[in-house]
Design an enzyme around this catalytic site. Sequence first.
Site, short mmCIF file in Angstrom:
data_model
loop_
_atom_site.label_atom_id
_atom_site.label_comp_id
_atom_site.label_asym_id
_atom_site.label_seq_id
_atom_site.Cartn_x
_atom_site.Cartn_y
_atom_site.Cartn_z
N ASN A 44 6.61 -17.00 11.44
CA ASN A 44 5.28 -17.53 11.14
C ASN A 44 5.39 -18.86 10.39
OD1 ASN A 44 3.95 -15.42 12.32
ND2 ASN A 44 3.61 -14.28 10.42
N GLU A 80 6.74 -6.98 5.79
CA GLU A 80 7.48 -6.07 4.90
C GLU A 80 8.34 -5.08 5.69
OE1 GLU A 80 8.50 -4.84 1.04
OE2 GLU A 80 6.88 -6.29 1.38
N LEU A 177 0.63 -23.70 0.22
CA LEU A 177 -0.46 -22.71 0.26
C LEU A 177 -1.58 -23.13 1.21
CD1 LEU A 177 -0.71 -21.82 -3.54
CD2 LEU A 177 0.69 -20.76 -1.76
N ASN A 187 -4.34 -12.19 -2.47
CA ASN A 187 -3.29 -11.23 -2.81
C ASN A 187 -2.44 -11.73 -3.99
OD1 ASN A 187 -1.44 -8.99 -2.27
ND2 ASN A 187 -0.08 -10.50 -1.38
N GLU A 253 16.00 -6.63 -17.54
CA GLU A 253 14.94 -5.63 -17.65
C GLU A 253 15.34 -4.45 -18.54
OE1 GLU A 253 11.44 -3.98 -14.67
OE2 GLU A 253 13.32 -4.69 -13.82
N ASN A 258 9.94 -5.27 -18.87
CA ASN A 258 9.13 -4.19 -18.31
C ASN A 258 7.63 -4.51 -18.37
OD1 ASN A 258 10.79 -2.20 -17.25
ND2 ASN A 258 11.23 -1.35 -19.27
N ASN A 261 5.64 -5.36 -15.41
CA ASN A 261 5.31 -4.29 -14.46
C ASN A 261 3.95 -3.67 -14.74
OD1 ASN A 261 7.64 -4.12 -12.70
ND2 ASN A 261 8.78 -3.54 -14.54
N HIS A 264 2.10 -1.97 -11.99
CA HIS A 264 3.06 -1.73 -10.91
C HIS A 264 3.48 -0.27 -10.78
CE1 HIS A 264 3.07 -6.04 -10.84
NE2 HIS A 264 4.00 -6.09 -9.89
N HIS A 268 2.79 0.20 -7.19
CA HIS A 268 3.92 0.35 -6.27
C HIS A 268 3.85 1.66 -5.52
CE1 HIS A 268 7.12 -2.79 -7.71
NE2 HIS A 268 6.31 -3.26 -6.79
N GLY A 864 -36.13 15.08 28.44
CA GLY A 864 -35.64 15.03 29.82
C GLY A 864 -36.78 15.26 30.79
N ARG A 1193 -1.43 6.78 21.80
CA ARG A 1193 -0.75 6.92 23.09
C ARG A 1193 -0.11 5.57 23.45
NH1 ARG A 1193 -3.44 9.69 28.30
NH2 ARG A 1193 -5.25 8.44 27.72
#
Length: 1550
Positions: A44, A80, A177, A187, A253, A258, A261, A264, A268, A864, A1193
Amino acid sequence: MSIERVPILGKETIHVGYGIADHIVNEVIANLASSTYVIVTDTNMARTPQYSKLTDDFKTNLSKKRPESRLLTYCVSPGENNKNRVTKAAVEDFLLQQGCTRDTVILAVGGGVIGDMIGFVAATFMRGVRVVQVPTTLLAMVDSSVGGKTAIDTPLGKNFIGAFHQPEYVFCDVSFLETLPARQFINGMAEVVKTAAIWNEEEFTRLENFSKKFLSVVTSKKPDLQSIKAELVKTVLESVRVKAGVVSSDEKEAGLRNLLNFGHTIGHAIEAVLTPEALHGECVSIGMIKEAELSRYLGILPPVAVARLSKCLVAYGLPVSIDDKEFLKKVGPKRHYVEIDILLKKMAIDKKNDGSKIRCVLLEKIGKCYQLKAHQVSKQDLSFVLTDEVLVHPFTNPPKENIIVPPGSKSISNRALILAALGNGTVRVKNLLHSDDTKHMLDAVASLKGAEISTEDNGETIVVKGNGGNLVTCGEELYLGNAGTASRFLTTVASLVGKSPASDDVILTGNARMQERPIGPLVDALRSNGSEIEYLNKQGSLPLKISAGNGLKGGRIELAATISSQYVSSILMCAPYAKEPVTLALVGGKPISQLYIDMTCAMMKSFGIEVTKSTTEEYTYHIPKGIYKNPTEYVIESDASSATYPLAFAAMTGTSCTIPNIGSSSLQGDARFAVDVLKPMGCKVEQTATSTTVTGPPRGHLKPLPHVDMEPMTDAFLTASVVAAVAKGGSTSITGIANQRVKECNRIEAMVTELAKFGVSANELPDGIEIHGIDIKDLKTPEISDRGVCSYDDHRVAMSFSLLAGLCKEPVLILERSTTGKTWPGWWDILHSKFKIELDGYEPPFNTDKHVIKSSDKGVIVIGMRGTGKSTLSEWLASFLGFKMLDMDKYLEEKLGTDIKSLIKAKGWEHFRKEEAIVAKECFTKFSKGYVLSTGGGIVEGEDARQQLKSYADNGGIVLHLHRDLDETVTFLAADTTRPAYSSEVQEVWLRREKWYHECSNYHFYSSHCSTEDEFNHLRKSFVNYIKLITGAERSVVPTGRSTAVVLTLPDLNNVAGDLESITIGADAVELRVDLLKDTSAAFVAAQIATTRKHADLPIIYTVRTVSQGGKFPDENVDELKSLLLLGIRLGVAYIDLQLTAPNELIEEISSKKGFTRIIGTYQDINGELKWNNVEWKNKYNQGVSMNADIVRLVGRANSIQDNLDLEDFKKQNTLKPLIAFNLGTQGKLSQVLNGTFTPISHQLLPNDDGLLTIGEINQTYFDIGGFTAKKFWVIGSPIEHSRSPNLHNAGYKALNLPYQFGRFEATDVDVVYDNLINKSDFGGLAITMPLKLDIMKFATKLSDAAETIGAVNTLIPVEGGYFGDNTDWVGISNSFIRAGVPPKSSSNGLVVGAGGTSRAAIYALHQMGCTKIYLVNRTVAKLEELVKSFPKDYNLEIVETEQQADKVNKVLLAVSCIPADKPLDSDVLKKIERILSNGSEQVAGFKPTLLEASYKPRVTPIMKLAEEQYKWKVIPGVEMLVNQGDRQFKLHTGFSAPYEIIHRAVVEE
């Protein structure tokens, strides 16, 4: 070219700027010497101008500055899903093949997937080479590219394999961007908001102010990033600075890192389930809110901070809930895989955990984390915040005393915002309620440019700079959710709004419930004063379209104020801005909630306008012209309605609670709750001007309140009701609350309904409720299996029942707990942290099926042409649904006192049509629920009636169009002289009405002509099966084992109608290729469906295949395709095939209108261009999953045996939805044999261009390759030498080419059976007869409900871990009745003769068929008494002991004889049977009374002869029961549907 450098780990290696491609090239070539530079990107990115410029500049500069070096480029597949070991290995193989060495420099140009994976390649290639990160997405710039974390994903989770490998440079060129889609841009903002939320409150405030501008630019058709260039660079820069600073302090970390996070841990886990449909930032956004709610729940984070964070994320277009509407569109049915247990397991293996202990980052306030580290949190607390359902545990040991400060008053908050927005100057509003309601109000005020709104004190103070009433229209609708206060106040405000270029009007709308709530009296008053207001949907409710620029005339305004005081307050607050002073007269009686009107007047005075009450006219107010002057500060009083809950908690638990800021001087009527309600009920109440304390009596000692008028505090009646529920010794009557029927729900009805679940009786009064209190010990716990306590999306219902729940002995489930966010978002946190109540999250079992129709929900209208069987089929329909049937023609005749033929003769057709429309309107309203309305053929002739029919269908009712062959109809009508003659030919009438019938109906059934009783019975069965599907009473279950579908590829099925039964042998479904029919008109297709149903009792797969997908239907005829697919749904087919190549709009429309029809999402690679390891197949599968297909299918074309093996690998990896996947072509036959679900099969009598196999060929081949193993089945018992079971089963095996044998094994000892049969490796299953039906049960490790209830087993099959026992005798009985024309459900009475084992099966069968009472007759009454004791009471069994009792038996329509047929009938038994048979001799409920004989020898038994010849009953010989029980047994044994006619002949033709 301005470049900002950010230091990290002591080096200024992060460079941020806009359009810095030249700088990137120069910096890398100058400072990172290498023989080989490798740029890696995805396909892309490779197509973008920015990438081309970067690579071109690199080549040019490299040739000049390092001519001895080379540049390589490599592209990987995007997404991903490709961030895995396979892709990493492919990149490494490329590097090795190109001879790259340890001096190589790799440039990772792309988003987070590229940065993470290529960073990991660099970390491991040659034990580590240099890498340069060039992030091209906002998310990658601010998150993954900074800090040196690299990784790939595994099937068990994201980023589980990786390394810390710091890049030499990170170049954030914000111009990249420009190529970013809006969703990806948004996002990335999640991580930006996150870094500000944990570290920098000042930046967070800037982001709050930047959101609107940002969103308008990035979501425009041609985003112009230059217009926000400076802000965008600063956004990236500030976020990168935070992360770089944290990483520099804690690279690996160990602690501080931390904090990055935040959001996260939960985010996550959600992402692991929803990827790739959900993006990382979207999941982290939801995670941040959930983790912020966790902090609030633990008493760490103020509610206002959660509200502020949520508002900021929403402002950037990010989801804050898994159930966000736009987010749900993206993730589709995958939402239902987000289960608490799965999320907790994902969190337990998070990399930042300490072992399996889950750790979360907790926020203390915006811009600061709690204790600068991640904290261990309990699974129970996580479960609570992760679900919207809550289990409230018993209040075991609450604190003796508590001080609770409720949030700001909703009533005062909303009024203050209106007054401030209309006023001049700046006001600081403190203690504002931060809830859904006030959020909608703030958003609306800002959209109308009523005020500039900002925050101070970390969001605690709202700063409103009013524009003096100068509001203008905006371009978008104002969505108000279920905020009734906001909608009523803003309706009058909108009348003051001026025009702008954006729009000439204001549109107010809300959710479904808001669009039911009344607003008519306010609209009427405003219209009378010059406002132009239009209802866009339902009269009297939102949505409203209000013309701008008119203003209010002023003068006298009359308003009905008996339903809502908010109408009054709305006009009062806006009245000063009318063109003339206003006199507001409240008419129609005493206004409701006078105290709220007084509150509005008092607040207006605080903002500079004084209202005077008329001294000469009751309920009349004079409001002068003027402009509000905003005070410097306005403090919102706490909500008195909310305060009733903690006070009631004290009353109900015998504890003490103080509300420190609400007392007798309060503006709010509900402040009187403690004194007027709780004190007389036995509580000690201490109230000052500014505080209230309640101390309850000992638990269980509250007193009922004979009567209390709660008109001054109507919202508090719910709290009073739950207190009254445990005030034993009498009833509590609450009146003055009629307005509560039109709040968020009908609160009075809701209270009565939900109290009943606790065992508390209550009833509605004209303007209130009466509660009959019970002893606290007698409270029942509402059944969790019955979905616990419903909140009705009403905050006050949820909070009230949370109090009563804690008094039960077991935990109580309350649904929709988040609805309390309307007035008290932190209510559950208060219960947990202040009152120390144990709360648990609860996840209800997921059910994707649409709600099944019940008599209490809707009705059915049948339309009907005359002569299509409307009356007869309406009777069948009513009988099956348990509805009443109303013939509208007869109703009209009774009403007018004349028959229709005479009416038309006297006054003509036009007059009749007018009368018919009047009756239709009456019936559609009066009999809209629990009725089948059979209409006259011409009901569609009138425009009014047509609109009513359409409205009925649009609102969830069923309008069923019945049709039959026109020639048959003409013949029928010619012979019927009782009806008025048509004024024109039938054909002409049909042509005129045809489009109206289709427009007005949402379902369509073609009624085949019947010339024999068998055909008539089959029509009834087909029709009932059709009704089962369209009402959801019985829905096709997607097969879990091997199954097939025979594909009908003929232009006209009538050419093979007689052979359809043979063609469909062994199939589990029949697929009708509609595109191959000679005519695709609605009438012809409906007739073809009817033919299929007439000759094949199987689920129908309805397929319209387009040319590009290997069919005949033109791809360009999208509208016709849509009409055909919608016709399939109307025809009630079980499955509809929906091509994945169809336009999105078509897919969405079919998916939304599918009802109970299941969808098969299909894609065919007809030219065999795709190999099964191509990512495009995965994308197609994911598309099918995302569109909520029930089955996916995928059809390829094989060129080699390997294509089939690759397909098997693909099937193993894709298991979220059932998958039909096979290859066409000669080489693809193996894949057809190996396919599991609905394998398409052909037949010798069908065209077979695709080379499909027959059922016999598939089964034989599957056996040959080891799929089937040869098995042996047996009938056991004694005597069995004459058993027809072997004939039945072996005939079926032969027809289907199954490698099985069925034999006889005479035995009276089950242990002998076990040793000789069951314990053998080739054991397939047993058919059990007497005397072993009870003894065999000891080997069954699991029993069906039928076997347990009947108490005997006649079928045993091996299952994993043991043996499954079932009883198919009852199916033999019920299906014999059904095949003979008896409806599968009827509320008739039944009779069972005999008391043996078969009698038990007969009782079970009659109960399953809906018999309301079952009479029992036997020679020995004692045996019947034992029989009755062994069945549940709801079977309603009654023993007939005497002839006198037999005379009193209610009409019996179904009878089963279970006594030996080879002996004479006992005379006493015979007399009783004769009396019962004589009473049921006439046809009722649309079928003839029917008797089934359970003995199959002799063919005609004495009781059959008696019933048929003497009493004219229909009789069914016992051989039918044998065949029908064997039919079900065959399915249990083999998994295949038995070829019914073949097994029937095998048994009957001895």
